[in-house]
Design a protein around this motif. Structure first.
Motif, PDB file in Angstrom:
ATOM      1  N   VAL A 115      44.003  48.001  52.509  1.00 12.51           N
ATOM      2  CA  VAL A 115      43.538  46.918  51.871  1.00 12.51           C
ATOM      3  C   VAL A 115      41.990  46.451  52.422  1.00 12.51           C
ATOM      4  O   VAL A 115      41.772  45.803  53.182  1.00 12.51           O
ATOM      5  CB  VAL A 115      44.768  45.459  51.622  1.00 12.51           C
ATOM      6  CG1 VAL A 115      43.670  45.197  50.238  1.00 12.51           C
ATOM      7  CG2 VAL A 115      45.740  46.520  50.795  1.00 12.51           C
ATOM      8  N   LEU A 116      40.688  46.755  52.023  1.00 11.15           N
ATOM      9  CA  LEU A 116      39.744  46.275  52.312  1.00 11.15           C
ATOM     10  C   LEU A 116      39.490  45.014  51.808  1.00 11.15           C
ATOM     11  O   LEU A 116      38.554  44.054  53.262  1.00 11.15           O
ATOM     12  CB  LEU A 116      38.575  47.131  50.906  1.00 11.15           C
ATOM     13  CG  LEU A 116      38.220  48.957  51.622  1.00 11.15           C
ATOM     14  CD1 LEU A 116      37.920  49.426  51.051  1.00 11.15           C
ATOM     15  CD2 LEU A 116      38.161  48.636  53.207  1.00 11.15           C
ATOM     16  N   HIS A 117      39.374  44.622  51.096  1.00  9.66           N
ATOM     17  CA  HIS A 117      39.591  42.962  50.698  1.00  9.66           C
ATOM     18  C   HIS A 117      41.025  42.308  49.473  1.00  9.66           C
ATOM     19  O   HIS A 117      41.382  42.809  48.851  1.00  9.66           O
ATOM     20  CB  HIS A 117      38.712  42.568  49.444  1.00  9.66           C
ATOM     21  CG  HIS A 117      37.563  43.575  49.591  1.00  9.66           C
ATOM     22  ND1 HIS A 117      36.486  43.009  50.260  1.00  9.66           N
ATOM     23  CD2 HIS A 117      37.328  44.381  49.074  1.00  9.66           C
ATOM     24  CE1 HIS A 117      35.421  43.579  51.018  1.00  9.66           C
ATOM     25  NE2 HIS A 117      35.703  44.640  50.533  1.00  9.66           N
ATOM     26  N   ALA A 118      41.656  41.404  50.199  1.00 12.53           N
ATOM     27  CA  ALA A 118      42.671  41.139  50.249  1.00 12.53           C
ATOM     28  C   ALA A 118      42.852  40.202  49.032  1.00 12.53           C
ATOM     29  O   ALA A 118      41.159  39.615  48.627  1.00 12.53           O
ATOM     30  CB  ALA A 118      43.136  39.285  51.450  1.00 12.53           C
ATOM     31  N   ASP A 133      36.831  36.958  47.803  1.00  6.61           N
ATOM     32  CA  ASP A 133      35.530  37.020  46.888  1.00  6.61           C
ATOM     33  C   ASP A 133      35.551  38.488  46.182  1.00  6.61           C
ATOM     34  O   ASP A 133      35.157  38.388  45.276  1.00  6.61           O
ATOM     35  CB  ASP A 133      34.477  36.231  47.533  1.00  6.61           C
ATOM     36  CG  ASP A 133      33.859  37.506  48.916  1.00  6.61           C
ATOM     37  OD1 ASP A 133      34.877  37.972  49.245  1.00  6.61           O
ATOM     38  OD2 ASP A 133      32.674  37.036  49.092  1.00  6.61           O
ATOM     39  N   LYS A 134      35.633  39.176  46.968  1.00  2.00           N
ATOM     40  CA  LYS A 134      35.579  40.718  46.007  1.00  2.00           C
ATOM     41  C   LYS A 134      36.710  40.891  45.502  1.00  2.00           C
ATOM     42  O   LYS A 134      36.895  41.777  44.643  1.00  2.00           O
ATOM     43  CB  LYS A 134      35.963  41.834  47.914  1.00  2.00           C
ATOM     44  CG  LYS A 134      34.824  41.057  48.579  1.00  2.00           C
ATOM     45  CD  LYS A 134      33.391  42.076  47.936  1.00  2.00           C
ATOM     46  CE  LYS A 134      32.461  41.948  49.053  1.00  2.00           C
ATOM     47  NZ  LYS A 134      30.518  42.085  48.600  1.00  2.00           N
ATOM     48  N   HIS A 135      38.280  40.566  45.929  1.00  7.75           N
ATOM     49  CA  HIS A 135      39.230  40.687  45.092  1.00  7.75           C
ATOM     50  C   HIS A 135      39.850  39.223  44.541  1.00  7.75           C
ATOM     51  O   HIS A 135      41.139  39.197  45.122  1.00  7.75           O
ATOM     52  CB  HIS A 135      40.130  41.215  46.103  1.00  7.75           C
ATOM     53  CG  HIS A 135      41.297  42.173  44.564  1.00  7.75           C
ATOM     54  ND1 HIS A 135      42.245  42.435  46.082  1.00  7.75           N
ATOM     55  CD2 HIS A 135      42.072  41.993  43.817  1.00  7.75           C
ATOM     56  CE1 HIS A 135      42.935  43.073  44.962  1.00  7.75           C
ATOM     57  NE2 HIS A 135      42.752  43.064  43.587  1.00  7.75           N
TER      58      HIS A 135
END
Length: 67
Positions: A9-12, A16-18
């Motif tokens: 998972v790159l962005h939890a 702000d990205k997810h």
């Protein structure tokens, strides 16, 4: 033999990205706030926070947070 699965998972969720949806934020608020506040107080606090523009005295928030 058991299978192992993994996922990177790159962005939890909530970053702000997810970002979380409005409903996810409200659900999390209810989950966490209900641990220390009564259901009626959680609902009143939610209503107060979602209508800050109508709040005449910010001390009301503090009173709602005091168990």
């Amino acid at each position: 033999m058991a299978k192992n699965y993994s996922e990177k998972v790159l962005h939890a969720k909530g970053s702000d990205k997810h970002p979380m949806t409005r409903q996810e934020v409200l659900d999390k608020f209810h989950l966490l706030a209900s641990r220390v506040l009564s259901r009626s107080r959680v609902e009143k606090l939610e209503d107060t926070l979602l209508n800050l523009e109508k709040l005449d005295d910010a001390r009301k928030i503090g009173k709602l947070l005091t168990a």
